[in-house]
Motif scaffolding. Structure first.
Motif, PDB file in Angstrom:
ATOM      1  N   PRO A  27       0.818  -1.225   0.000  1.00  0.00           N
ATOM      2  CA  PRO A  27       0.000   0.000   0.000  1.00  0.00           C
ATOM      3  C   PRO A  27       0.850   1.273   0.000  1.00  0.00           C
ATOM      4  O   PRO A  27       0.715   2.134   0.858  1.00  0.00           O
ATOM      5  CB  PRO A  27      -0.807  -0.136   1.293  1.00  0.00           C
ATOM      6  CG  PRO A  27       0.090  -0.901   2.205  1.00  0.00           C
ATOM      7  CD  PRO A  27       0.834  -1.865   1.315  1.00  0.00           C
ATOM      8  N   ILE A  28       1.756   1.382  -0.957  1.00  0.00           N
ATOM      9  CA  ILE A  28       2.633   2.547  -1.081  1.00  0.00           C
ATOM     10  C   ILE A  28       2.263   3.270  -2.369  1.00  0.00           C
ATOM     11  O   ILE A  28       2.198   2.647  -3.432  1.00  0.00           O
ATOM     12  CB  ILE A  28       4.116   2.109  -1.112  1.00  0.00           C
ATOM     13  CG1 ILE A  28       4.477   1.394   0.190  1.00  0.00           C
ATOM     14  CG2 ILE A  28       5.024   3.303  -1.330  1.00  0.00           C
ATOM     15  CD1 ILE A  28       5.850   0.778   0.203  1.00  0.00           C
ATOM     16  N   PRO A  29       2.022   4.581  -2.302  1.00  0.00           N
ATOM     17  CA  PRO A  29       1.670   5.322  -3.516  1.00  0.00           C
ATOM     18  C   PRO A  29       2.795   5.299  -4.550  1.00  0.00           C
ATOM     19  O   PRO A  29       3.977   5.239  -4.208  1.00  0.00           O
ATOM     20  CB  PRO A  29       1.432   6.747  -3.019  1.00  0.00           C
ATOM     21  CG  PRO A  29       1.228   6.634  -1.555  1.00  0.00           C
ATOM     22  CD  PRO A  29       1.989   5.424  -1.104  1.00  0.00           C
ATOM     23  N   ALA A  30       2.419   5.365  -5.794  1.00  0.00           N
ATOM     24  CA  ALA A  30       3.385   5.358  -6.889  1.00  0.00           C
ATOM     25  C   ALA A  30       4.321   6.562  -6.808  1.00  0.00           C
ATOM     26  O   ALA A  30       5.498   6.461  -7.174  1.00  0.00           O
ATOM     27  CB  ALA A  30       2.661   5.336  -8.229  1.00  0.00           C
ATOM     28  N   SER A  31       3.827   7.677  -6.315  1.00  0.00           N
ATOM     29  CA  SER A  31       4.670   8.868  -6.205  1.00  0.00           C
ATOM     30  C   SER A  31       5.824   8.649  -5.230  1.00  0.00           C
ATOM     31  O   SER A  31       6.922   9.181  -5.438  1.00  0.00           O
ATOM     32  CB  SER A  31       3.841  10.071  -5.768  1.00  0.00           C
ATOM     33  OG  SER A  31       3.227   9.813  -4.520  1.00  0.00           O
ATOM     34  N   ILE A  32       5.596   7.875  -4.199  1.00  0.00           N
ATOM     35  CA  ILE A  32       6.661   7.572  -3.238  1.00  0.00           C
ATOM     36  C   ILE A  32       7.728   6.712  -3.900  1.00  0.00           C
ATOM     37  O   ILE A  32       8.927   6.952  -3.743  1.00  0.00           O
ATOM     38  CB  ILE A  32       6.101   6.883  -1.981  1.00  0.00           C
ATOM     39  CG1 ILE A  32       5.063   7.761  -1.290  1.00  0.00           C
ATOM     40  CG2 ILE A  32       7.227   6.488  -1.028  1.00  0.00           C
ATOM     41  CD1 ILE A  32       5.594   9.088  -0.802  1.00  0.00           C
ATOM     42  N   TYR A  33       7.288   5.698  -4.650  1.00  0.00           N
ATOM     43  CA  TYR A  33       8.247   4.887  -5.406  1.00  0.00           C
ATOM     44  C   TYR A  33       9.069   5.780  -6.339  1.00  0.00           C
ATOM     45  O   TYR A  33      10.288   5.660  -6.428  1.00  0.00           O
ATOM     46  CB  TYR A  33       7.540   3.822  -6.243  1.00  0.00           C
ATOM     47  CG  TYR A  33       7.016   2.645  -5.466  1.00  0.00           C
ATOM     48  CD1 TYR A  33       7.860   1.824  -4.736  1.00  0.00           C
ATOM     49  CD2 TYR A  33       5.663   2.328  -5.488  1.00  0.00           C
ATOM     50  CE1 TYR A  33       7.379   0.724  -4.054  1.00  0.00           C
ATOM     51  CE2 TYR A  33       5.172   1.236  -4.797  1.00  0.00           C
ATOM     52  CZ  TYR A  33       6.034   0.442  -4.076  1.00  0.00           C
ATOM     53  OH  TYR A  33       5.548  -0.651  -3.390  1.00  0.00           O
ATOM     54  N   GLY A  34       8.391   6.682  -7.034  1.00  0.00           N
ATOM     55  CA  GLY A  34       9.077   7.571  -7.962  1.00  0.00           C
ATOM     56  C   GLY A  34      10.089   8.462  -7.261  1.00  0.00           C
ATOM     57  O   GLY A  34      11.204   8.654  -7.753  1.00  0.00           O
ATOM     58  N   MET A  35       9.719   9.006  -6.084  1.00  0.00           N
ATOM     59  CA  MET A  35      10.654   9.858  -5.360  1.00  0.00           C
ATOM     60  C   MET A  35      11.863   9.064  -4.865  1.00  0.00           C
ATOM     61  O   MET A  35      12.998   9.561  -4.898  1.00  0.00           O
ATOM     62  CB  MET A  35       9.956  10.533  -4.182  1.00  0.00           C
ATOM     63  CG  MET A  35       9.078  11.685  -4.612  1.00  0.00           C
ATOM     64  SD  MET A  35       8.505  12.695  -3.241  1.00  0.00           S
ATOM     65  CE  MET A  35       7.408  11.576  -2.407  1.00  0.00           C
ATOM     66  N   VAL A  36      11.625   7.834  -4.431  1.00  0.00           N
ATOM     67  CA  VAL A  36      12.744   6.996  -3.986  1.00  0.00           C
ATOM     68  C   VAL A  36      13.671   6.696  -5.165  1.00  0.00           C
ATOM     69  O   VAL A  36      14.902   6.772  -5.038  1.00  0.00           O
ATOM     70  CB  VAL A  36      12.228   5.694  -3.330  1.00  0.00           C
ATOM     71  CG1 VAL A  36      13.355   4.701  -3.117  1.00  0.00           C
ATOM     72  CG2 VAL A  36      11.534   6.007  -2.017  1.00  0.00           C
ATOM     73  N   PHE A  37      13.087   6.362  -6.313  1.00  0.00           N
ATOM     74  CA  PHE A  37      13.911   6.115  -7.498  1.00  0.00           C
ATOM     75  C   PHE A  37      14.717   7.355  -7.880  1.00  0.00           C
ATOM     76  O   PHE A  37      15.910   7.259  -8.168  1.00  0.00           O
ATOM     77  CB  PHE A  37      13.058   5.671  -8.689  1.00  0.00           C
ATOM     78  CG  PHE A  37      12.657   4.234  -8.645  1.00  0.00           C
ATOM     79  CD1 PHE A  37      13.610   3.238  -8.518  1.00  0.00           C
ATOM     80  CD2 PHE A  37      11.328   3.873  -8.746  1.00  0.00           C
ATOM     81  CE1 PHE A  37      13.246   1.899  -8.477  1.00  0.00           C
ATOM     82  CE2 PHE A  37      10.949   2.546  -8.704  1.00  0.00           C
ATOM     83  CZ  PHE A  37      11.910   1.555  -8.566  1.00  0.00           C
ATOM     84  N   MET A  38      14.072   8.521  -7.884  1.00  0.00           N
ATOM     85  CA  MET A  38      14.777   9.750  -8.233  1.00  0.00           C
ATOM     86  C   MET A  38      15.909  10.011  -7.247  1.00  0.00           C
ATOM     87  O   MET A  38      17.027  10.377  -7.643  1.00  0.00           O
ATOM     88  CB  MET A  38      13.815  10.940  -8.272  1.00  0.00           C
ATOM     89  CG  MET A  38      14.478  12.235  -8.674  1.00  0.00           C
ATOM     90  SD  MET A  38      15.163  12.230 -10.340  1.00  0.00           S
ATOM     91  CE  MET A  38      13.707  12.607 -11.284  1.00  0.00           C
ATOM     92  N   PHE A  39      15.653   9.807  -5.964  1.00  0.00           N
ATOM     93  CA  PHE A  39      16.675   9.993  -4.939  1.00  0.00           C
ATOM     94  C   PHE A  39      17.865   9.069  -5.178  1.00  0.00           C
ATOM     95  O   PHE A  39      19.018   9.509  -5.163  1.00  0.00           O
ATOM     96  CB  PHE A  39      16.059   9.739  -3.556  1.00  0.00           C
ATOM     97  CG  PHE A  39      17.023   9.887  -2.419  1.00  0.00           C
ATOM     98  CD1 PHE A  39      17.529  11.134  -2.073  1.00  0.00           C
ATOM     99  CD2 PHE A  39      17.426   8.785  -1.683  1.00  0.00           C
ATOM    100  CE1 PHE A  39      18.415  11.272  -1.019  1.00  0.00           C
ATOM    101  CE2 PHE A  39      18.313   8.915  -0.639  1.00  0.00           C
ATOM    102  CZ  PHE A  39      18.811  10.157  -0.293  1.00  0.00           C
ATOM    103  N   VAL A  40      17.578   7.799  -5.430  1.00  0.00           N
ATOM    104  CA  VAL A  40      18.647   6.827  -5.672  1.00  0.00           C
ATOM    105  C   VAL A  40      19.405   7.171  -6.951  1.00  0.00           C
ATOM    106  O   VAL A  40      20.643   7.119  -6.984  1.00  0.00           O
ATOM    107  CB  VAL A  40      18.079   5.389  -5.723  1.00  0.00           C
ATOM    108  CG1 VAL A  40      19.114   4.398  -6.215  1.00  0.00           C
ATOM    109  CG2 VAL A  40      17.550   4.981  -4.359  1.00  0.00           C
ATOM    110  N   PHE A  41      18.682   7.539  -7.995  1.00  0.00           N
ATOM    111  CA  PHE A  41      19.336   7.884  -9.260  1.00  0.00           C
ATOM    112  C   PHE A  41      20.239   9.105  -9.108  1.00  0.00           C
ATOM    113  O   PHE A  41      21.321   9.173  -9.683  1.00  0.00           O
ATOM    114  CB  PHE A  41      18.313   8.128 -10.367  1.00  0.00           C
ATOM    115  CG  PHE A  41      17.555   6.902 -10.789  1.00  0.00           C
ATOM    116  CD1 PHE A  41      18.028   5.622 -10.529  1.00  0.00           C
ATOM    117  CD2 PHE A  41      16.346   7.014 -11.449  1.00  0.00           C
ATOM    118  CE1 PHE A  41      17.338   4.495 -10.922  1.00  0.00           C
ATOM    119  CE2 PHE A  41      15.635   5.897 -11.859  1.00  0.00           C
ATOM    120  CZ  PHE A  41      16.137   4.632 -11.591  1.00  0.00           C
ATOM    121  N   LEU A  42      19.793  10.098  -8.327  1.00  0.00           N
ATOM    122  CA  LEU A  42      20.617  11.278  -8.099  1.00  0.00           C
ATOM    123  C   LEU A  42      21.833  10.955  -7.229  1.00  0.00           C
ATOM    124  O   LEU A  42      22.925  11.459  -7.473  1.00  0.00           O
ATOM    125  CB  LEU A  42      19.786  12.393  -7.458  1.00  0.00           C
ATOM    126  CG  LEU A  42      18.781  13.085  -8.381  1.00  0.00           C
ATOM    127  CD1 LEU A  42      17.837  13.963  -7.571  1.00  0.00           C
ATOM    128  CD2 LEU A  42      19.486  13.895  -9.446  1.00  0.00           C
TER     129      LEU A  42
END
Length: 128
Positions: A27-42
């Protein structure tokens, strides 16, 4: 053209978050996944800050406009909200103060930690 490229990078990372939301049954919003991915990518350098900085600034600048539909939605459902107005208001006030206090305490801890590390380096240089 630069804004378009940067915005497409941000959208691609958001799409990756949407795909993870569809594939992972949490039950995690897609936006949270996206922010985590962006954080890791940066952090890893897969995406450089300069590749998304201008579009990110633009999106932050227009963020208040994004709250207009939510406000209209609240006004449209006012008859439903009236029955739960007091509990929602209490929860909102408690949440606001909790977030403010925790943000302030964490910020102070980070500042003090950086200041201590800086003082340690200075004292080490003086001793040498």
């Amino acid at each position: 053209m630069n804004y378009l490229k940067q915005f497409l990078i941000i959208l691609a990372v958001s799409l990756l978050g949407e795909i993870c939301k569809a594939c992972i049954p949490l039950p995690i919003p897609a936006s949270i996944y996206g922010m985590v991915f962006m954080f890791v990518f940066l952090l890893t350098g897969i995406i450089k800050l300069s590749q998304v900085k201008d579009a990110g600034k633009f999106l932050i600048e227009i963020m208040p406009v994004m709250f207009i539909p939510a406000g209209v939605g609240l006004m449209a459902s006012w008859n439903v909200l009236q029955t739960v107005l007091l509990p929602v208001s209490v929860i909102t006030v408690i949440t606001i103060f909790t977030v403010m206090a925790s943000t302030g305490l964490i910020s102070q801890a980070v500042i003090n930690r950086k200041k201590k590390a800086s003082d340690d380096v200075t004292s080490f240089k003086e001793a040498a």
